[in-house]
Write a protein that holds these residues in place. Structure first.
Motif, PDB file in Angstrom:
ATOM      1  N   ASP A 163       0.817  -1.204   0.000  1.00 41.90           N
ATOM      2  CA  ASP A 163       0.000   0.000   0.000  1.00 41.90           C
ATOM      3  C   ASP A 163       0.858   1.264   0.000  1.00 41.90           C
ATOM      4  OD1 ASP A 163      -2.527   1.455   0.233  1.00 41.90           O
ATOM      5  OD2 ASP A 163      -1.892   1.902   2.273  1.00 41.90           O
ATOM      6  N   LEU A 164       1.918   1.278   0.823  1.00 40.25           N
ATOM      7  CA  LEU A 164       2.750   2.474   0.945  1.00 40.25           C
ATOM      8  C   LEU A 164       3.882   2.521  -0.070  1.00 40.25           C
ATOM      9  CD1 LEU A 164       3.093   2.654   4.843  1.00 40.25           C
ATOM     10  CD2 LEU A 164       1.499   3.906   3.386  1.00 40.25           C
ATOM     11  N   TRP A 165       4.341   1.347  -0.507  1.00 41.52           N
ATOM     12  CA  TRP A 165       5.548   1.263  -1.327  1.00 41.52           C
ATOM     13  C   TRP A 165       5.304   0.299  -2.490  1.00 41.52           C
ATOM     14  CZ3 TRP A 165       8.309   4.983   0.644  1.00 41.52           C
ATOM     15  CH2 TRP A 165       9.613   5.196   0.213  1.00 41.52           C
ATOM     16  N   GLY A 166       4.179   0.492  -3.167  1.00 40.20           N
ATOM     17  CA  GLY A 166       3.758  -0.445  -4.203  1.00 40.20           C
ATOM     18  C   GLY A 166       4.725  -0.568  -5.362  1.00 40.20           C
ATOM     19  N   ASN A 167       5.558   0.452  -5.602  1.00 39.41           N
ATOM     20  CA  ASN A 167       6.498   0.389  -6.725  1.00 39.41           C
ATOM     21  C   ASN A 167       7.521  -0.725  -6.572  1.00 39.41           C
ATOM     22  OD1 ASN A 167       5.318   2.517  -8.063  1.00 39.41           O
ATOM     23  ND2 ASN A 167       6.646   4.060  -7.144  1.00 39.41           N
ATOM     24  N   GLU A 168       7.693  -1.202  -5.339  1.00 40.04           N
ATOM     25  CA  GLU A 168       8.708  -2.238  -5.127  1.00 40.04           C
ATOM     26  C   GLU A 168       8.317  -3.564  -5.786  1.00 40.04           C
ATOM     27  OE1 GLU A 168      11.627  -1.623  -4.067  1.00 40.04           O
ATOM     28  OE2 GLU A 168      11.031   0.441  -3.634  1.00 40.04           O
ATOM     29  N   TRP A 169       7.040  -3.743  -6.105  1.00 35.81           N
ATOM     30  CA  TRP A 169       6.664  -4.961  -6.834  1.00 35.81           C
ATOM     31  C   TRP A 169       7.245  -4.934  -8.238  1.00 35.81           C
ATOM     32  CZ3 TRP A 169       5.324  -9.035  -4.358  1.00 35.81           C
ATOM     33  CH2 TRP A 169       4.619  -8.953  -3.163  1.00 35.81           C
ATOM     34  N   THR A 170       7.378  -3.739  -8.802  1.00 36.51           N
ATOM     35  CA  THR A 170       8.041  -3.615 -10.101  1.00 36.51           C
ATOM     36  C   THR A 170       9.503  -4.004  -9.984  1.00 36.51           C
ATOM     37  OG1 THR A 170       6.537  -1.803 -10.681  1.00 36.51           O
ATOM     38  CG2 THR A 170       8.533  -2.047 -12.002  1.00 36.51           C
ATOM     39  N   TYR A 454      13.878   3.943 -12.656  1.00 38.90           N
ATOM     40  CA  TYR A 454      14.371   2.670 -13.174  1.00 38.90           C
ATOM     41  C   TYR A 454      13.263   1.650 -13.405  1.00 38.90           C
ATOM     42  CZ  TYR A 454      13.983   0.636  -8.473  1.00 38.90           C
ATOM     43  OH  TYR A 454      13.520   0.164  -7.277  1.00 38.90           O
ATOM     44  N   SER A 455      12.103   1.846 -12.784  1.00 39.59           N
ATOM     45  CA  SER A 455      11.006   0.887 -12.953  1.00 39.59           C
ATOM     46  C   SER A 455      10.464   0.871 -14.383  1.00 39.59           C
ATOM     47  CB  SER A 455       9.873   1.207 -11.982  1.00 39.59           C
ATOM     48  OG  SER A 455       9.371   2.513 -12.201  1.00 39.59           O
ATOM     49  N   SER A 456      10.764   1.911 -15.161  1.00 34.60           N
ATOM     50  CA  SER A 456      10.302   1.959 -16.552  1.00 34.60           C
ATOM     51  C   SER A 456      11.294   1.316 -17.512  1.00 34.60           C
ATOM     52  CB  SER A 456      10.057   3.414 -16.969  1.00 34.60           C
ATOM     53  OG  SER A 456      11.262   4.169 -16.885  1.00 34.60           O
ATOM     54  N   MET A 457      12.302   0.643 -16.977  1.00 38.66           N
ATOM     55  CA  MET A 457      13.349   0.053 -17.796  1.00 38.66           C
ATOM     56  C   MET A 457      12.806  -1.029 -18.725  1.00 38.66           C
ATOM     57  SD  MET A 457      16.700  -2.079 -16.459  1.00 38.66           S
ATOM     58  CE  MET A 457      16.756  -1.068 -15.003  1.00 38.66           C
ATOM     59  N   SER A 458      13.156  -0.912 -19.999  1.00 39.60           N
ATOM     60  CA  SER A 458      12.841  -1.960 -20.972  1.00 39.60           C
ATOM     61  C   SER A 458      13.707  -1.727 -22.203  1.00 39.60           C
ATOM     62  CB  SER A 458      11.364  -1.961 -21.352  1.00 39.60           C
ATOM     63  OG  SER A 458      11.059  -0.878 -22.191  1.00 39.60           O
ATOM     64  N   PRO A 459      14.199  -2.790 -22.819  1.00 39.43           N
ATOM     65  CA  PRO A 459      15.060  -2.613 -23.998  1.00 39.43           C
ATOM     66  C   PRO A 459      14.323  -1.993 -25.166  1.00 39.43           C
ATOM     67  CG  PRO A 459      14.502  -4.938 -23.665  1.00 39.43           C
ATOM     68  CD  PRO A 459      14.031  -4.198 -22.464  1.00 39.43           C
ATOM     69  N   GLU A 460      13.000  -2.249 -25.287  1.00 45.68           N
ATOM     70  CA  GLU A 460      12.243  -1.667 -26.382  1.00 45.68           C
ATOM     71  C   GLU A 460      12.176  -0.149 -26.256  1.00 45.68           C
ATOM     72  OE1 GLU A 460      11.328  -5.808 -25.768  1.00 45.68           O
ATOM     73  OE2 GLU A 460      11.066  -4.101 -24.423  1.00 45.68           O
ATOM     74  N   LEU A 461      11.870   0.329 -25.033  1.00 48.84           N
ATOM     75  CA  LEU A 461      11.784   1.771 -24.820  1.00 48.84           C
ATOM     76  C   LEU A 461      13.118   2.441 -25.116  1.00 48.84           C
ATOM     77  CD1 LEU A 461      10.069   3.667 -21.966  1.00 48.84           C
ATOM     78  CD2 LEU A 461      12.522   3.978 -22.248  1.00 48.84           C
ATOM     79  N   ILE A 462      14.189   1.857 -24.598  1.00 45.86           N
ATOM     80  CA  ILE A 462      15.511   2.467 -24.758  1.00 45.86           C
ATOM     81  C   ILE A 462      15.945   2.476 -26.214  1.00 45.86           C
ATOM     82  CG2 ILE A 462      17.951   2.188 -24.168  1.00 45.86           C
ATOM     83  CD1 ILE A 462      16.865   0.936 -21.480  1.00 45.86           C
ATOM     84  N   SER A 463      15.716   1.378 -26.912  1.00 48.77           N
ATOM     85  CA  SER A 463      16.128   1.306 -28.313  1.00 48.77           C
ATOM     86  C   SER A 463      15.264   2.207 -29.198  1.00 48.77           C
ATOM     87  CB  SER A 463      16.061  -0.141 -28.811  1.00 48.77           C
ATOM     88  OG  SER A 463      14.737  -0.645 -28.706  1.00 48.77           O
ATOM     89  N   ASP A 464      13.957   2.326 -28.887  1.00 52.27           N
ATOM     90  CA  ASP A 464      13.084   3.182 -29.678  1.00 52.27           C
ATOM     91  C   ASP A 464      13.508   4.645 -29.601  1.00 52.27           C
ATOM     92  OD1 ASP A 464      11.633   0.991 -30.417  1.00 52.27           O
ATOM     93  OD2 ASP A 464       9.960   1.348 -29.029  1.00 52.27           O
TER      94      ASP A 464
END
Length: 593
Positions: A163-170, A454-464
Motif C-alpha cells: 500500500d505504501l511502497w507499491g512500486n517495489e513490486w516492479t 528505473y522501474s520503466s526500464m525496458s530494452p524496447e523503450l531504450i532502443s526506440d
C-alpha cells in the motif's frame, strides 16, 4: 566341500541386497530431530508410520500444511524486501518525515524477515528429515504459535508495504530477469531432494486417493519448475559480442554514502569515484541565491532545530543565504549514518564531513566546470510570498551563464517550466525530459535525453528512443544487480548513490549466451529427472523385495505384505509353544534327580 567362486559371489550379492533392503534406524538422529520438532526432550521412542498409514493425523496434517504455507509466504516476503534494498534509504527517510525521528527501519524489517524465514526453514527441514526416516509428525504447540506469528507478520508486512511502497513490486519483477536462472536451479534441487520422503510414503500407502493426491501435487509442481525457463526473459541472455558499453554514472546528490548529501564534499567524492556527472536539487533563498537542498524544509539535513528552533518547519527557500550559511549540514550524516558507511571512513573524512555547510549552486557548477562533469538538477519553485517566485527560472539561468565557469553544454536542463523560453535564452543546454512523451513533442521541445525512474526500464523503450537520437538516464540505481540489468538493457547512464561501487564493475553480474543457458537448463532438468526416477525405482524395489526376505532380519514395512508378516508371527508363536511343551518332561526329570 568348500564353496565355489560363483557361490561366494552369489552370497555377497545376497548380503548386499539384504543391506539395501534393510531399513536402518538412526535412533540418535531421530531422537535429536524429534526433540527439536516435537519438543520431546526425553529419550525418544521411535514412532514409525505403520504399513499403509499416513505420515500424520488430520491435525498434524493441517499443521504441516500451515508450515508449508508459512515457508512460501515468508520466502516471498524476504525475497521481496531483500530485492528492495536499492530503495532502503528512501524508505527510511519517508518514515523520518512521518515519525519525526531517524531509525533504520528498513534494516530492522529485513532482519526480522530473515529471522522468521530461518525459523520456518529449520522446521521444514526437520519435518522433511523425520518423514525421510519414516517417522510420524507431532509438531509442538509452541512451534504452531511460532508458525502463526511468522505467517501473520509476513502477510501484514506485505500488505502494508504494497500500500505504501507499491512500486517495489516492479523492482521484484525486474529482479527475476537476473535471479530467475538461479531460482530455477534452487527449485529443481529442492524438488529432487523431496523425492526421497515422497517416494518412501507413496509406496507404503494403501489408499489410492492419497497416492494420487501426493503424486498429483508433486508432479504438477515439478513440471512447473522444469518449464519455468520457457517463460523467462532476461536481457542479459544475449549473443556474445552484443553487449554495449557500461552506463555512465551520475552521482545522486554527490556520493551520499561517503559524505553528507548535496554538500561540496559529497560532489568531490563523486568525482573521485569516477562519476561522469553530478545530480542535485536546487531552490532559491529569500535573497535570491540558488542553493542545493532536496527537502522542502531544513529539518532532515541541517541543525536548524538548534540555530532556529522556531523555524524548524519553515520552507528552506524562506531563509536568507547568510542564515543558510550559518547552519551545519554535515553532523547529521555522522550521527544518523543513513547508509551504514560512516565506519568505513577515515578520521580525516569524518572530520571533514562534520564541517560541511549548505552548498550554493555556484560552487556546485564551478566544481563541475573544473572537472568537466555533466550536471542535472531538479529546480523547485519558491513558495508564495517569495521575492523570486515568478523569476526563479531566470535567476537560475543567470548563475549558469554568468556566475560560473561551466559550459552550457554540460548542463542537462531538467525543469519543464518555461522550456521554450529557456531554449531561446540558452540553446546550448541539453534539454532533458522527466517523463515519457510522444516523439513529436520531444522533437518540438528539442529533448535530447530522458530522465526516468528505473522501474520503466525496458530494452524496447531504450532502443526506440535511441533510434531518434534520444538517450536515457535511469534513477536511482545503486545495487550491482540493478546496474547489471540496466547495462544489459542498453541504458546510457544511471543516477546512483554508489558511484564508488558501480565504477568497479567490469561486466554484468549475469551474462550468458542463449545456447549456454539452454544447455544449462536442459542438463539441470534431465539430471534431476534421472535422480528422481532412480529414487522412486529404488523405493519400489525395496518395498517389494522386503516380502521375499523372510530368512533375514529385515522387517517388512509395506502394508501390502502385512499378511505375510502376520503369518511369520503365527509360525513363530506355534514353534515357541511346541518347544516349551517338549522341554517340560526333561525339566521334570532333571528335578527328580
Amino acid at each position: 566341500m568348500p564353496p565355489t567362486l560363483s557361490q561366494l559371489q552369489f552370497g555377497r550379492l545376497r548380503c548386499l541386497r539384504a543391506k539395501l533392503l534393510k531399513r536402518y534406524k538412526h535412533q540418535p538422529l531421530v531422537s535429536c530431530l524429534a526433540a527439536l520438532y516435537s519438543c520431546q526432550w526425553r529419550r525418544y521412542e521411535g514412532n514409525c508410520t505403520q504399513p499403509g498409514d499416513c505420515c500424520c493425523n488430520k491435525l498434524e496434517g493441517a499443521s504441516f500444511a500451515l508450515l508449508v504455507a508459512a515457508f512460501c509466504v515468508t520466502l516471498v516476503f524476504l525475497y521481496f524486501w531483500g530485492q528492495a534494498e536499492n530503495d532502503y534509504n528512501d524508505f527510511d527517510w519517508f518514515n523520518f518525515g512521518n515519525l519525526g525521528f531517524w531509525f533504520p527501519w528498513s534494516v530492522v524489517l529485513l532482519v526480522i524477515a530473515a529471522g522468521f524465514f530461518t525459523y520456518i526453514t529449520v522446521l521444514m527441514l526437520l519435518a522433511v528429515c523425520l518423514l525421510s526416516e519414516g517417522q510420524k509428525l507431532h509438531l509442538h504447540w509452541s512451534h504452531k504459535v511460532g508458525i502463526l506469528l511468522s505467517l501473520t507478520f509476513s502477510v501484514v508486512a506485505t500488505a502494508v508495504l504494497s500500500d505504501l511502497w507499491g512500486n517495489e513490486w516492479t523492482t521484484l519483477l525486474l529482479s527475476f530477469q537476473i535471479t530467475a536462472p538461479y531460482l530455477h536451479l534452487g527449485g529443481v534441487l529442492l524438488m529432487t531432494t523431496l523425492a526421497w520422503p515422497i517416494a518412501l510414503h507413496f509406496f507404503r500407502m494403501n489408499s489410492r486417493v492419497r497416492r494420487c493426491l501426493i503424486m498429483g501435487v508433486y508432479l504438477t509442481i515439478l513440471a512447473t519448475v522444469y518449464l519455468v525457463p520457457l517463460g523467462l526473459y532476461s536481457p542479459c541472455i544475449k549473443k556474445k559480442g552484443t553487449l554495449g558499453p557500461a552506463p555512465a554514472l551520475i552521482g545522486h546528490r554527490g556520493a551520499p554514502m561517503l559524505a553528507p548529501e548535496n554538500t561540496l564534499m559529497s560532489f568531490e567524492k563523486a568525482v573521485e569515484a569516477g562519476s561522469d556527472g553530478l545530480e542535485t536539487d536546487v531552490t532559491i533563498s529569500f535573497d535570491g541565491v540558488p542553493f542545493l537542498m532536496h527537502d522542502r524544509t531544513l529539518r532532515r539535513t541541517t541543525n536548524v532545530h538548534k540555530v532556529f528552533p522556531n523555524r524548524t518547519d519553515t520552507p528552506a527557500a524562506m531563509f536568507t543565504w547568510a542564515e543558510l550559511e550559518s547552519l551545519d549540514a554535515g553532523t547529521w550524516f555522522l550521527s544518523h549514518n543513513p547508509f551504514g558507511t560512516v565506519g568505513s571512513l577515515g578520521a580525516k573524512d569524518q572530520q571533514q564531513a562534520g564541517n560541511q555547510s549548505v552548498c550554493s549552486l555556484q560552487a556546485y557548477l564551478q566544481l563541475a566546470g573544473q572537472t568537466d562533469k555533466l550536471v542535472i538538477f531538479d529546480l523547485y519553485r519558491p513558495p508564495r510570498g517569495h521575492p523570486y517566485r515568478d523569476t526563479w527560472i531566470q535567476r537560475t539561468l543567470e548563475v549558469v551563464q554568468n556566475e560560473s565557469s561551466i559550459n552550457s553544454s554540460q548542463v542537462l536542463w531538467l525543469p519543464s517550466d518555461l522550456r521554450a523560453l529557456v531554449q531561446e535564452m540558452d540553446p546550448e543546454l541539453q534539454q532533458t525530459s522527466g517523463s515519457r512523451l510522444p516523439l513529436e513533442e520531444l522533437h518540438t521541445e528539442h529533448i535530447v535525453k530522458l530522465n526516468l525512474h528505473y522501474s520503466s526500464m525496458s530494452p524496447e523503450l531504450i532502443s526506440d528512443y535511441a533510434a531518434v537520437n534520444i538517450t536515457t538516464n535511469l534513477y536511482v540505481i545503486s545495487q550491482p544487480w540493478l546496474y547489471s540489468l540496466a547495462w544489459c538493457n542498453g541504458v546510457h547512464s544511471v543516477t546512483t548513490n554508489a558511484p564508488q561501487l558501480l565504477s568497479t564493475m567490469s561486466s554484468p553480474l549475469f551474462l550468458m549466451s542463449p545456447d549456454e543457458y539452454n544447455l544449462m537448463w536442459i542438463l539441470t532438468d534431465l539430471l534431476s529427472l534421472v535422480l528422481i526416477l532412480i529414487i522412486f525405482i529404488f523405493h519400489w524395489w525395496r518395498e517389494r523385495g522386503l516380502a521375499f526376505c523372510s530368512g533375514s532380519k529385515i522387517t517388512p514395512d509395506n502394508g501390502t505384505y502385512s499378511n505375510f508378516k502376520t503369518g511369520l508371527s503365527d509360525i513363530w508363536s506355534v514353534s515357541s509353544t511346541n518347544s516349551q511343551t517338549e522341554m517340560m518332561p526333561n525339566l521334570a526329570t532333571i528335578t527328580e534327580h
